[in-house]
Design a protein around this motif. Structure first.
Motif, PDB file in Angstrom:
ATOM      1  N   ALA A  22       0.761  -1.136   0.033  1.00  0.00           N
ATOM      2  CA  ALA A  22       0.085   0.194   0.006  1.00  0.00           C
ATOM      3  C   ALA A  22       0.934   1.234  -0.069  1.00  0.00           C
ATOM      4  O   ALA A  22       0.636   2.178  -0.774  1.00  0.00           O
ATOM      5  CB  ALA A  22      -1.080   0.066   1.236  1.00  0.00           C
ATOM      6  N   ARG A  23       2.057   1.247   0.689  1.00  0.00           N
ATOM      7  CA  ARG A  23       2.829   2.369   0.922  1.00  0.00           C
ATOM      8  C   ARG A  23       3.312   2.525  -0.627  1.00  0.00           C
ATOM      9  O   ARG A  23       3.664   3.788  -0.933  1.00  0.00           O
ATOM     10  CB  ARG A  23       4.002   2.262   1.929  1.00  0.00           C
ATOM     11  N   LEU A  24       3.645   1.726  -1.245  1.00  0.00           N
ATOM     12  CA  LEU A  24       4.354   1.826  -2.586  1.00  0.00           C
ATOM     13  C   LEU A  24       3.139   1.816  -3.619  1.00  0.00           C
ATOM     14  O   LEU A  24       3.738   2.198  -4.965  1.00  0.00           O
ATOM     15  CB  LEU A  24       4.977   0.482  -2.930  1.00  0.00           C
ATOM     16  N   GLY A  25       2.122   2.301  -3.360  1.00  0.00           N
ATOM     17  CA  GLY A  25       0.842   2.538  -4.279  1.00  0.00           C
ATOM     18  C   GLY A  25       0.269   1.793  -4.884  1.00  0.00           C
ATOM     19  O   GLY A  25      -0.769   1.743  -5.752  1.00  0.00           O
ATOM     20  N   PHE A  26       0.239   0.269  -4.615  1.00  0.00           N
ATOM     21  CA  PHE A  26      -0.603  -0.688  -4.889  1.00  0.00           C
ATOM     22  C   PHE A  26      -1.918  -0.743  -3.822  1.00  0.00           C
ATOM     23  O   PHE A  26      -1.899  -0.666  -2.873  1.00  0.00           O
ATOM     24  CB  PHE A  26      -0.033  -2.097  -4.628  1.00  0.00           C
ATOM     25  N   VAL A  27      -3.156  -0.609  -4.553  1.00  0.00           N
ATOM     26  CA  VAL A  27      -4.476  -0.695  -3.482  1.00  0.00           C
ATOM     27  C   VAL A  27      -4.879  -1.974  -3.435  1.00  0.00           C
ATOM     28  O   VAL A  27      -5.996  -2.058  -2.766  1.00  0.00           O
ATOM     29  CB  VAL A  27      -5.322   0.118  -4.508  1.00  0.00           C
ATOM     30  N   ALA A  28      -4.308  -2.906  -3.997  1.00  0.00           N
ATOM     31  CA  ALA A  28      -4.847  -4.256  -3.885  1.00  0.00           C
ATOM     32  C   ALA A  28      -3.552  -5.042  -3.598  1.00  0.00           C
ATOM     33  O   ALA A  28      -2.731  -5.042  -4.355  1.00  0.00           O
ATOM     34  CB  ALA A  28      -5.803  -4.642  -5.030  1.00  0.00           C
ATOM     35  N   CYS A  29      -3.605  -6.174  -2.906  1.00  0.00           N
ATOM     36  CA  CYS A  29      -2.606  -7.178  -2.461  1.00  0.00           C
ATOM     37  C   CYS A  29      -3.143  -8.453  -2.058  1.00  0.00           C
ATOM     38  O   CYS A  29      -3.868  -8.525  -1.289  1.00  0.00           O
ATOM     39  CB  CYS A  29      -1.675  -6.570  -1.636  1.00  0.00           C
ATOM     40  N   GLY A  30      -2.800  -9.341  -2.593  1.00  0.00           N
ATOM     41  CA  GLY A  30      -3.413 -10.849  -2.354  1.00  0.00           C
ATOM     42  C   GLY A  30      -2.567 -11.916  -2.463  1.00  0.00           C
ATOM     43  O   GLY A  30      -1.561 -11.894  -3.459  1.00  0.00           O
ATOM     44  N   ILE A  31      -2.501 -13.065  -1.872  1.00  0.00           N
ATOM     45  CA  ILE A  31      -1.673 -14.343  -1.931  1.00  0.00           C
ATOM     46  C   ILE A  31      -2.240 -15.438  -2.433  1.00  0.00           C
ATOM     47  O   ILE A  31      -3.310 -15.657  -1.880  1.00  0.00           O
ATOM     48  CB  ILE A  31      -0.707 -14.287  -0.842  1.00  0.00           C
ATOM     49  N   ALA A  32      -1.783 -16.086  -3.292  1.00  0.00           N
ATOM     50  CA  ALA A  32      -2.348 -17.643  -3.744  1.00  0.00           C
ATOM     51  C   ALA A  32      -1.125 -18.482  -3.794  1.00  0.00           C
ATOM     52  O   ALA A  32      -0.190 -18.296  -3.964  1.00  0.00           O
ATOM     53  CB  ALA A  32      -2.926 -17.216  -5.161  1.00  0.00           C
ATOM     54  N   PRO A  33      -1.548 -19.513  -3.494  1.00  0.00           N
ATOM     55  CA  PRO A  33      -0.684 -20.620  -3.737  1.00  0.00           C
ATOM     56  C   PRO A  33      -0.227 -20.859  -5.243  1.00  0.00           C
ATOM     57  O   PRO A  33      -1.131 -20.738  -5.957  1.00  0.00           O
ATOM     58  CB  PRO A  33      -1.445 -21.964  -3.208  1.00  0.00           C
ATOM     59  N   ALA A  34       0.711 -21.180  -5.442  1.00  0.00           N
ATOM     60  CA  ALA A  34       1.489 -21.521  -6.800  1.00  0.00           C
ATOM     61  C   ALA A  34       0.622 -22.449  -7.682  1.00  0.00           C
ATOM     62  O   ALA A  34       0.392 -22.349  -8.778  1.00  0.00           O
ATOM     63  CB  ALA A  34       2.771 -22.147  -6.912  1.00  0.00           C
ATOM     64  N   ASP A  35      -0.267 -23.445  -7.065  1.00  0.00           N
ATOM     65  CA  ASP A  35      -1.078 -24.392  -7.752  1.00  0.00           C
ATOM     66  C   ASP A  35      -2.589 -24.046  -7.641  1.00  0.00           C
ATOM     67  O   ASP A  35      -3.239 -24.827  -7.824  1.00  0.00           O
ATOM     68  CB  ASP A  35      -0.790 -25.863  -7.273  1.00  0.00           C
ATOM     69  N   ALA A  36      -2.904 -22.732  -7.327  1.00  0.00           N
ATOM     70  CA  ALA A  36      -4.270 -22.282  -6.910  1.00  0.00           C
ATOM     71  C   ALA A  36      -4.991 -22.190  -8.273  1.00  0.00           C
ATOM     72  O   ALA A  36      -6.245 -22.274  -8.090  1.00  0.00           O
ATOM     73  CB  ALA A  36      -4.225 -20.989  -6.324  1.00  0.00           C
ATOM     74  N   THR A  37      -4.600 -22.237  -9.509  1.00  0.00           N
ATOM     75  CA  THR A  37      -5.357 -22.008 -10.595  1.00  0.00           C
ATOM     76  C   THR A  37      -5.101 -23.583 -11.516  1.00  0.00           C
ATOM     77  O   THR A  37      -4.853 -23.251 -12.901  1.00  0.00           O
ATOM     78  CB  THR A  37      -5.199 -20.712 -11.595  1.00  0.00           C
ATOM     79  N   PRO A  38      -5.513 -24.618 -11.120  1.00  0.00           N
ATOM     80  CA  PRO A  38      -5.255 -25.897 -12.088  1.00  0.00           C
ATOM     81  C   PRO A  38      -5.898 -25.782 -13.403  1.00  0.00           C
ATOM     82  O   PRO A  38      -5.682 -26.496 -14.302  1.00  0.00           O
ATOM     83  CB  PRO A  38      -5.655 -26.969 -11.208  1.00  0.00           C
ATOM     84  N   GLU A  39      -7.203 -25.098 -13.536  1.00  0.00           N
ATOM     85  CA  GLU A  39      -8.135 -25.134 -14.696  1.00  0.00           C
ATOM     86  C   GLU A  39      -7.607 -24.275 -15.725  1.00  0.00           C
ATOM     87  O   GLU A  39      -7.941 -24.184 -17.049  1.00  0.00           O
ATOM     88  CB  GLU A  39      -9.328 -24.836 -14.160  1.00  0.00           C
ATOM     89  N   SER A  40      -6.508 -23.260 -15.362  1.00  0.00           N
ATOM     90  CA  SER A  40      -5.857 -22.345 -16.308  1.00  0.00           C
ATOM     91  C   SER A  40      -5.555 -22.951 -17.568  1.00  0.00           C
ATOM     92  O   SER A  40      -5.746 -22.431 -18.693  1.00  0.00           O
ATOM     93  CB  SER A  40      -4.878 -21.214 -15.750  1.00  0.00           C
ATOM     94  N   ALA A  41      -4.791 -24.155 -17.496  1.00  0.00           N
ATOM     95  CA  ALA A  41      -4.027 -24.545 -18.627  1.00  0.00           C
ATOM     96  C   ALA A  41      -4.997 -25.134 -19.596  1.00  0.00           C
ATOM     97  O   ALA A  41      -4.904 -24.691 -20.746  1.00  0.00           O
ATOM     98  CB  ALA A  41      -3.078 -25.440 -18.102  1.00  0.00           C
ATOM     99  N   GLY A  42      -5.983 -25.728 -19.031  1.00  0.00           N
ATOM    100  CA  GLY A  42      -6.837 -26.390 -20.209  1.00  0.00           C
ATOM    101  C   GLY A  42      -7.699 -25.237 -20.862  1.00  0.00           C
ATOM    102  O   GLY A  42      -8.069 -25.430 -22.101  1.00  0.00           O
ATOM    103  N   ARG A  43      -8.154 -24.237 -19.839  1.00  0.00           N
ATOM    104  CA  ARG A  43      -9.115 -23.170 -20.553  1.00  0.00           C
ATOM    105  C   ARG A  43      -8.176 -22.546 -21.642  1.00  0.00           C
ATOM    106  O   ARG A  43      -8.726 -22.158 -22.820  1.00  0.00           O
ATOM    107  CB  ARG A  43      -9.246 -22.431 -19.456  1.00  0.00           C
ATOM    108  N   LEU A  44      -7.069 -22.325 -21.385  1.00  0.00           N
ATOM    109  CA  LEU A  44      -5.930 -21.480 -22.239  1.00  0.00           C
ATOM    110  C   LEU A  44      -6.083 -22.298 -23.577  1.00  0.00           C
ATOM    111  O   LEU A  44      -5.840 -21.940 -24.701  1.00  0.00           O
ATOM    112  CB  LEU A  44      -4.739 -21.510 -21.703  1.00  0.00           C
ATOM    113  N   ARG A  45      -5.778 -23.733 -23.359  1.00  0.00           N
ATOM    114  CA  ARG A  45      -5.586 -24.538 -24.561  1.00  0.00           C
ATOM    115  C   ARG A  45      -6.992 -24.376 -25.567  1.00  0.00           C
ATOM    116  O   ARG A  45      -6.585 -24.666 -26.808  1.00  0.00           O
ATOM    117  CB  ARG A  45      -5.218 -26.036 -24.298  1.00  0.00           C
ATOM    118  N   GLU A  46      -7.965 -24.419 -24.722  1.00  0.00           N
ATOM    119  CA  GLU A  46      -9.194 -24.762 -25.580  1.00  0.00           C
ATOM    120  C   GLU A  46      -9.366 -23.281 -26.197  1.00  0.00           C
ATOM    121  O   GLU A  46      -9.885 -23.369 -27.378  1.00  0.00           O
ATOM    122  CB  GLU A  46     -10.294 -24.842 -24.465  1.00  0.00           C
ATOM    123  N   TRP A  47      -9.059 -22.199 -25.692  1.00  0.00           N
ATOM    124  CA  TRP A  47      -9.209 -20.896 -26.202  1.00  0.00           C
ATOM    125  C   TRP A  47      -8.138 -20.746 -27.546  1.00  0.00           C
ATOM    126  O   TRP A  47      -8.667 -20.151 -28.518  1.00  0.00           O
ATOM    127  CB  TRP A  47      -8.751 -19.825 -25.235  1.00  0.00           C
TER     128      TRP A  47
END
Length: 383
Positions: A22-47
Motif C-alpha cells: 500500500a505504501r508503494l502505491g498498490f491498492v490491492a494485494c493478495g496471495i495465492a498458492p502457486a497451484d491455485a489455478t489448475p484449470e487455467s492451462a486447459g482453458r487456455l488450450r481450448e481458447w
C-alpha cells in the motif's frame, strides 16, 4: 535474488507485506498458492485451439509456461498478486460522438504502466527478501503469466463476463503485477464472480467480441484490432470502431462495479496527458515517425509504431466524415506504408465518394494487392 535464511511469523509477514504494498502505491494485494489455478492451462488450450487469439502467436509459443506458475518457474511456491489503480477522473465514453476528436483507451493516456508497476514490484520484492529471504521473480504483463486467474485466486476480484478482472473496491480499473516466490506465504481466499444476470459489458461491445459470457474472441475486439493487428483493419469492423484509435473502454466503462472505483485512488502517473486525453484526428494524420515518437514517448502507445497509429486515425477520419480532414487523407494515399495507403483510400471513400471514384480509376491498376482491394471495394459513404 539470493536466498536468505529468515524466521518470521507468516501472518505477521503477510500483514506487513500488504502494508508495504500500500505504501508503494498498490491498492490491492493478495496471495495465492502457486497451484491455485489448475484449470487455467486447459482453458487456455481450448481458447487457443479455437483461434480466438488471432495473430498473437506468442501466446501459442509459450502456452505451456503460461498455463501455470510452475510451468514458468518450477521452484515457485506462492504468488503475490498486486493491483495498481488507474481509475479515470472522467467518463471514458464522453468523447464517443465528439467531432474531429479521437479516443484513446484510459489505461494508455498517462505514463507507461509497465514501467510504473514494475518499479513498485521491484521495490516490494527487495523488501520481501530483506524481511524473509527466498528467491523470487517479478512480472508485469509481458511475461507468460495468467494474471487474471491468479488475481482471482488471490482474492483481488473476479474475472467478469468481459474476461477482465473486476474488483468490489476498484471496479475494472486495475493494472496487475505478480511476484513469484519460493516462500510459503499465508494465502488469501479466492474471490468468486458476482456478475449475476448483468450483461452490460456484452451489450456495450461495438463489435460483438463476446461469443458467450466470460469468453472473448480477440479477432473482433477493437483493442486487438487497433493494437495487435498489424495489417489492414477488417472492413466489417471499421464503422464500429468509430473514433477509437487505440484500445477500447466500452465493456469496462459500463460495468456497474465502477461506481465504487474512486479516481482519488489512482496512481498519479496514470493521469491523462493533455495531448492524449482528446487528440485531434487531423493532428494524428500529420504524424511522421519522428513526430510519433515525440508525442508518444513514455506511453504504452509507442509500441504500435507510426504506421498503425495513422492507419487507426484514418479509420476514425472516415467515420468522422469531416471535410477538413480531406487534404491529409488525400496526401496519405501516397504514403510509403501500404497499410496507411489502404486506410486512406477507405477514408476518402467515406468522406468524398466522388473523389474516391476519380482516384480509383487511376490508382487501382498499379496498387499493391491489399490496397487494390480498397480501391475496388467502395466503402459506404459517411452518414
Amino acid at each position: 535474488m539470493p536466498t536468505q535464511s529468515h524466521h518470521i511469523d507468516n501472518k505477521t509477514l503477510t500483514a506487513a507485506l500488504k502494508a508495504e504494498a500500500a505504501r508503494l502505491g498498490f491498492v490491492a494485494c493478495g496471495i495465492a498458492p502457486a497451484d491455485a489455478t489448475p484449470e487455467s492451462a486447459g482453458r487456455l488450450r481450448e481458447w487457443l485451439a479455437s483461434g480466438a487469439h488471432g495473430d498473437m502467436l506468442w501466446m501459442e509459443e509459450r502456452a505451456e509456461q503460461r498455463g501455470s506458475p510452475a510451468g514458468l518457474w518450477p521452484d515457485v511456491r506462492s504468488v503475490v498478486m498486486l493491483g495498481m489503480s488507474y481509475a479515470p477522473a472522467e467518463d471514458p465514453l464522453r468523447l464517443a460522438d465528439a467531432p474531429g476528436v479521437a479516443r484513446i483507451s484510459t489505461y494508455a493516456q498517462g505514463q507507461d504502466y509497465h514501467d510504473v508497476v514494475k518499479k513498485g514490484l521491484k521495490a516490494l520484492a527487495r523488501w520481501l527478501v530483506d524481511q524473509a529471504g527466498g528467491d523470487l521473480k517479478v512480472f508485469v504483463d509481458t511475461a507468460p503469466v495468467m494474471e487474471k486467474p491468479l488475481a482471482e485466486a488471490a482474492g483481488l476480484g473476479w474475472q467478469g463476463k468481459h474476461t477482465n478482472l473486476v474488483s468490489r473496491d476498484h471496479g475494472s480499473w486495475l493494472f496487475l503485477g505478480a511476484i513469484m516466490t519460493t516462500l510459503e506465504l499465508e494465502p488469501d481466499g479466492g474471490h468468486r464472480g458476482t456478475c449475476g444476470s448483468c450483461d452490460a459489458c456484452q451489450i456495450a461491445c461495438p463489435t460483438q467480441a463476446f461469443p458467450a459470457p466470460y469468453r472473448i474472441d480477440a479477432r473482433r475486439c477493437i483493442s486487438y484490432l487497433t493494437i495487435e493487428n498489424k495489417g489492414p483493419i477488417p472492413r466489417e469492423f471499421r464503422v464500429a470502431m468509430g473514433n477509437r484509435i487505440y484500445g477500447c473502454d466500452d465493456c469496462l466503462a459500463v460495468c456497474p462495479w465502477n461506481k465504487f472505483a474512486a479516481a482519488a485512488a489512482a496512481n498519479r502517473a496514470f493521469s491523462a496527458r493533455a495531448e492524449l486525453a482528446a487528440p485531434e484526428i487531423g493532428d494524428l494524420l500529420e504524424l511522421d515517425d519522428a513526430g510519433f515518437r515525440a508525442v508518444f514517448s513514455g506511453s504504452p502507445i509507442k509500441r504500435i509504431g507510426r504506421d498503425r497509429m495513422v492507419r487507426n486515425a484514418l479509420i476514425a477520419a472516415g467515420n468522422d466524415g469531416g471535410e477538413g480532414l480531406l487534404p491529409a487523407v488525400t496526401r496519405l494515399l501516397d504514403d510509403p506504408a501500404p497499410v496507411v495507403r489502404g486506410a486512406a483510400a477507405w477514408a476518402l471513400g467515406r468522406i468524398d465518394p466522388e473523389g474516391f471514384a476519380r482516384e480509383s480509376t487511376t490508382r487501382s491498376a498499379d496498387a499493391d494487392e491489399d490496397v487494390r482491394t480498397e480501391w475496388l471495394s467502395a466503402p459506404p459513404p459517411c452518414g
